[in-house]
Scaffold this motif. Sequence first.
Motif, PDB file in Angstrom:
ATOM      1  N   SER A  32       0.962  -1.175  -0.110  1.00 24.25           N
ATOM      2  CA  SER A  32      -0.026  -0.176   0.364  1.00 24.25           C
ATOM      3  C   SER A  32       0.821   1.798  -0.296  1.00 24.25           C
ATOM      4  O   SER A  32       2.145   1.116   0.474  1.00 24.25           O
ATOM      5  CB  SER A  32      -1.250  -0.216   1.200  1.00 24.25           C
ATOM      6  OG  SER A  32      -1.432   1.361   1.201  1.00 24.25           O
ATOM      7  N   GLU A  43      -0.787  -6.579   2.909  1.00 20.50           N
ATOM      8  CA  GLU A  43      -0.586  -5.405   1.785  1.00 20.50           C
ATOM      9  C   GLU A  43      -0.640  -3.976   2.380  1.00 20.50           C
ATOM     10  O   GLU A  43       0.539  -3.286   1.786  1.00 20.50           O
ATOM     11  CB  GLU A  43      -1.987  -5.047   1.428  1.00 20.50           C
ATOM     12  CG  GLU A  43      -2.104  -5.681  -0.031  1.00 20.50           C
ATOM     13  CD  GLU A  43      -3.654  -5.766  -0.139  1.00 20.50           C
ATOM     14  OE1 GLU A  43      -4.465  -4.337  -0.179  1.00 20.50           O
ATOM     15  OE2 GLU A  43      -4.741  -7.000  -0.550  1.00 20.50           O
ATOM     16  N   TYR A  44      -0.189  -3.234   3.656  1.00 16.97           N
ATOM     17  CA  TYR A  44       0.421  -2.488   4.370  1.00 16.97           C
ATOM     18  C   TYR A  44       1.432  -2.406   5.101  1.00 16.97           C
ATOM     19  O   TYR A  44       1.949  -1.276   5.311  1.00 16.97           O
ATOM     20  CB  TYR A  44      -0.771  -2.500   5.838  1.00 16.97           C
ATOM     21  CG  TYR A  44      -2.502  -1.276   4.953  1.00 16.97           C
ATOM     22  CD1 TYR A  44      -2.548  -0.797   4.580  1.00 16.97           C
ATOM     23  CD2 TYR A  44      -3.905  -2.626   4.810  1.00 16.97           C
ATOM     24  CE1 TYR A  44      -3.340  -0.389   4.162  1.00 16.97           C
ATOM     25  CE2 TYR A  44      -4.347  -2.195   4.063  1.00 16.97           C
ATOM     26  CZ  TYR A  44      -4.371  -1.039   3.840  1.00 16.97           C
ATOM     27  OH  TYR A  44      -5.819  -0.406   3.327  1.00 16.97           O
ATOM     28  N   GLU A  66       1.969   2.772   3.886  1.00 15.74           N
ATOM     29  CA  GLU A  66       2.800   2.075   4.413  1.00 15.74           C
ATOM     30  C   GLU A  66       2.798   1.116   6.384  1.00 15.74           C
ATOM     31  O   GLU A  66       2.839   3.001   6.932  1.00 15.74           O
ATOM     32  CB  GLU A  66       4.362   2.359   3.839  1.00 15.74           C
ATOM     33  CG  GLU A  66       4.937   0.455   4.582  1.00 15.74           C
ATOM     34  CD  GLU A  66       6.122  -0.033   4.283  1.00 15.74           C
ATOM     35  OE1 GLU A  66       7.438   0.837   4.413  1.00 15.74           O
ATOM     36  OE2 GLU A  66       6.997   0.529   2.755  1.00 15.74           O
ATOM     37  N   LYS A  67       2.630   0.524   6.977  1.00 15.27           N
ATOM     38  CA  LYS A  67       3.218   0.332   8.246  1.00 15.27           C
ATOM     39  C   LYS A  67       3.686   0.350   8.608  1.00 15.27           C
ATOM     40  O   LYS A  67       4.419  -0.991   7.926  1.00 15.27           O
ATOM     41  CB  LYS A  67       1.581  -0.198   9.202  1.00 15.27           C
ATOM     42  CG  LYS A  67      -0.311   0.326   8.508  1.00 15.27           C
ATOM     43  CD  LYS A  67      -0.198   1.864   8.834  1.00 15.27           C
ATOM     44  CE  LYS A  67      -1.575   2.865   8.058  1.00 15.27           C
ATOM     45  NZ  LYS A  67      -1.584   3.843   8.146  1.00 15.27           N
TER      46      LYS A  67
END
Length: 141
Positions: A2, A28-29, A5-6
């Motif tokens: 994504s 995805e993150y 971003e995390k």
Amino acid sequence: MSAIEKNCVVVPFDFGELSLNAIPTALEYVKSPEQVHVIHVLEPLPSTDPAMVWNTLDDDQRKINVHKALEKALNHPEYQGIQMYVEIGHPIEKIVDFAQEKNADLIVIPTHGRRGISRFMLGSVTERVIRFAQCPVLVLR
């Protein structure tokens, strides 16, 4: 990955198909699977449960058994490195506290989308996690 971003994503996991579907979304993150923290919360056994009365199963063994089941359920190459945790307590409190302890950037949680009387009778873990979480919550249907 994504665009947003995390560093830490928490995924509550109940071994249902919806929980399994939440894992790819969580991935995805983040840059790597190590940043995804999957948690399963076991309800405390009542003192009248036969396993407690006959001392045939304790909380440590329950956690070990569920951790093995988590490893089996998430035994896919793309899930290599995902962090797995098993806690005992009330799911809402444990999920919210765990996310805060891990300084989570996001909780990805599936919902069954129950409505009406079934939602009233069963309560909604997802709804309460949304209310009490200190970080954003992504709800999947």
